[in-house]
Design an enzyme around this catalytic site. Structure first.
Site, PDB file in Angstrom:
ATOM      1  N   LYS A 176       1.517  93.322 -15.290  1.00 17.78           N
ATOM      2  CA  LYS A 176       2.119  92.542 -14.204  1.00 17.78           C
ATOM      3  C   LYS A 176       3.562  92.215 -14.576  1.00 17.78           C
ATOM      4  O   LYS A 176       3.848  91.246 -15.287  1.00 17.78           O
ATOM      5  CB  LYS A 176       1.326  91.260 -13.959  1.00 17.78           C
ATOM      6  N   PRO A 177       4.514  93.043 -14.133  1.00 13.09           N
ATOM      7  CA  PRO A 177       5.926  92.769 -14.428  1.00 13.09           C
ATOM      8  C   PRO A 177       6.475  91.671 -13.533  1.00 13.09           C
ATOM      9  O   PRO A 177       5.889  91.322 -12.506  1.00 13.09           O
ATOM     10  CB  PRO A 177       6.597  94.112 -14.115  1.00 13.09           C
ATOM     11  N   GLU A 197       4.471  84.472 -26.038  1.00  9.96           N
ATOM     12  CA  GLU A 197       5.821  84.498 -26.612  1.00  9.96           C
ATOM     13  C   GLU A 197       6.690  83.727 -25.641  1.00  9.96           C
ATOM     14  O   GLU A 197       6.988  84.206 -24.551  1.00  9.96           O
ATOM     15  CB  GLU A 197       6.296  85.941 -26.807  1.00  9.96           C
ATOM     16  N   LEU A 198       7.064  82.508 -26.037  1.00  7.19           N
ATOM     17  CA  LEU A 198       7.646  81.557 -25.106  1.00  7.19           C
ATOM     18  C   LEU A 198       9.124  81.297 -25.398  1.00  7.19           C
ATOM     19  O   LEU A 198       9.789  82.098 -26.031  1.00  7.19           O
ATOM     20  CB  LEU A 198       6.829  80.261 -25.140  1.00  7.19           C
ATOM     21  N   CYS A 247      15.584  85.763 -25.318  1.00 10.36           N
ATOM     22  CA  CYS A 247      14.895  84.588 -25.865  1.00 10.36           C
ATOM     23  C   CYS A 247      15.276  84.314 -27.312  1.00 10.36           C
ATOM     24  O   CYS A 247      15.050  83.205 -27.804  1.00 10.36           O
ATOM     25  CB  CYS A 247      13.385  84.770 -25.752  1.00 10.36           C
ATOM     26  N   GLU A 303      18.072  75.660 -23.534  1.00  9.58           N
ATOM     27  CA  GLU A 303      18.401  77.085 -23.626  1.00  9.58           C
ATOM     28  C   GLU A 303      19.279  77.472 -22.441  1.00  9.58           C
ATOM     29  O   GLU A 303      18.884  77.293 -21.284  1.00  9.58           O
ATOM     30  CB  GLU A 303      17.107  77.906 -23.636  1.00  9.58           C
TER      31      GLU A 303
END
Length: 480
Positions: A176-177, A251-252, A285, A383
């Site tokens: 699911k992109p 992976e956040l 990220c 961020e």
């Protein structure tokens, strides 16, 4: 002149489908043109994909690791054979400079190659027995159906980093992109079909991410969900997974510090900063978001960094000479502007850049260096996800570690020092899963990628990456 808009389809159980559904337009942020349309799939289509992957799992998992590796090696070769098509698609849908897109395709393919071989090395154990007449063994079994949800900023590599280990270990996959950049995933699905993967082993869904996530979390046939994206969404997935205790890899978010000590090679530090910070217009990220420079080399570093940043060319990623492409959308641009404006209002100085650019209706921001920042400024707390480099002056190694760790995130950090003792001591005090020591580009297929604290759960890449897709089954055999 407007470019051609192609309509794409999903792939469920080996069939291209979704032509009868509503569509989502995919917009090139460099031009504001629609470059493709994909079906807006929802719960029904997700359920179909789950059933297809579940039915295919039994036979796929029974194939030998060498046979599964054969399919992956075909896919690896096809990705290289179609490198330019994949790269051009990537640049068209999310704006990345074309040379970076080519590099990402190679990087993405490296995960397929690595895990094709790593799948042959999923070893069990024979454990010394505690009593006569028994044999103790640990077997490794594939988890089952895997749902992989990926972000827009690396539309090829984030998929293959999940597909590779899942498929190599015997799992089946539903991809699911992001709806911002699904076209590269469609191209990868076409290559999976050309590589000959059996029906249902790899499935592609496009459309609503929230509906997809809710459906896979509620369906017991899906044994694992792997996600790359924001910490906020990751926390939601953790909550949704609780009812079934679903296996997760997350992976956040990150907020990477980059530390320059006074014995560092400043030219090397500047080169590493530019390499880390400005790749993909700062929309990564693990890019350096907070720069801490020791006072003795502070002015020299800022001066040299500013001169290098001024050389970076901004524009449409299809231009071979462009270094910085667009931000993904207007929200991304507004966030960058807010961070810079807030810093300037609190006493920071914009050394170079600091303005949005308007070219061909695109979403661009100048590569920017801001000095004399401090911890009160938003840019040091959140961020940025944009081409902005805030630089803060520090006095000691201890202060560097304290400020670097002053965040709920722990994905990546960077340290520049030529003193081995100082470097090792500083890095030992950093709570980050990835550290680049005099290196602005630490990523590779053969090493573990992931973070500490609120930056995620689990690791991708390296020999650890495939362990996320297998279960340990302990077998006690009584021989007498």
């Amino acid at each position: 002149m407007a470019i051609k808009t192609d309509s794409y389809l999903m792939n469920i159980n080996g069939e291209w489908t979704g032509g009868d559904l509503d569509t989502l337009g995919v917009v090139n942020p460099a031009t504001n043109e629609t470059v493709g349309k994909v079906p807006y799939g929802g719960e029904n289509e997700t359920e179909q994909a789950i059933d297809a992957a579940y039915d295919a799992f039994q036979t796929w998992s029974e194939r030998s690791s060498h046979e599964r590796a054969g399919y992956l090696k075909k896919l690896f070769q096809l990705m290289h054979d179609n490198l330019e098509d994949l790269a051009q698609t990537m640049t068209a849908e999310m704006g990345k400079p074309i040379d970076e897109s080519r590099g990402e395709v190679k990087y993405a393919a490296s995960f397929i190659e690595w895990f094709a071989e790593e799948g042959k090395r999923v070893y069990g154990d024979t454990v010394p027995t505690h009593t006569p007449g028994k044999r103790l063994q640990v077997w490794k079994k594939p988890v089952g159906v895997v749902a992989a949800i990926t972000p827009w900023n690396f539309p090829a590599a984030m998929l293959t980093r999940k597909m590779g280990p899942a498929l190599a270990s015997g799992c089946t996959v539903i991809m699911k992109p992001s709806s911002e950049s699904p076209l590269t995933a469609v191209k990868l699905m076409e290559l999976c079909e050309e590589a000959g993967f059996p029906k249902g082993v790899v499935n592609l869904m496009t459309g609503s991410s929230s509906k997809f996530a809710k459906t896979v979390m509620e369906n017991s046939k899906v044994r694992k969900v792997t996600f790359t994206g924001s910490t906020e969404v990751g926390k939601t997935l953790i909550k949704q997974s609780a009812d079934q205790v679903k296996k997760l890899s997350l992976e956040l978010g990150g907020h990477a510090p980059l530390v320059v000590l006074d014995d560092a090679d400043i030219d090397q530090a500047v080169k590493g900063t530019v390499q880390s910070k400005f790749r993909n217009a700062g929309q990564t990220c693990i890019c350096a978001n907070r720069i801490y420079v020791q006072e003795g080399v502070y002015d020299d570093y800022v001066d040299k960094l500013s001169k290098e940043v001024q050389k970076l060319k901004v524009g449409n990623g299809t231009d071979e000479s462009v270094d910085i492409g667009p931000l993904i959308n207007q929200d991304g641009l507004d966030k960058v502007k807010h961070h810079v404006d807030d810093a300037a209002s609190k006493g920071a100085t914009v050394v170079t850049g600091g303005d949005a650019l308007h070219e061909n209706d695109g979403v661009f921001y100048q590569p920017t260096v801001v000095k004399d920042v401090d911890q009160s400024m938003v840019v040091m707390q959140e961020e940025t996800f944009g081409p902005v480099t805030p630089v803060e002056k520090i006095t000691s190694d201890a202060e560097a570690a304290k400020l670097a760790n002053d965040t709920p995130y722990g994905l990546a950090a960077y340290v520049f020092t030529n003193d081995v003792s100082r470097g090792m001591q500083l890095i030992e005090n950093l709570d980050f899963g990835i550290v680049g020591w005099n290196d602005g580009g630490p990523s590779a297929a053969q090493v573990p990628f992931g973070g500490m604290k609120q930056s995620g759960i689990g690791r991708e890449g390296g020999h650890e990456g495939i362990e996320e897709y297998v279960e340990s089954q302990y077998v006690s055999i009584a021989m007498d």
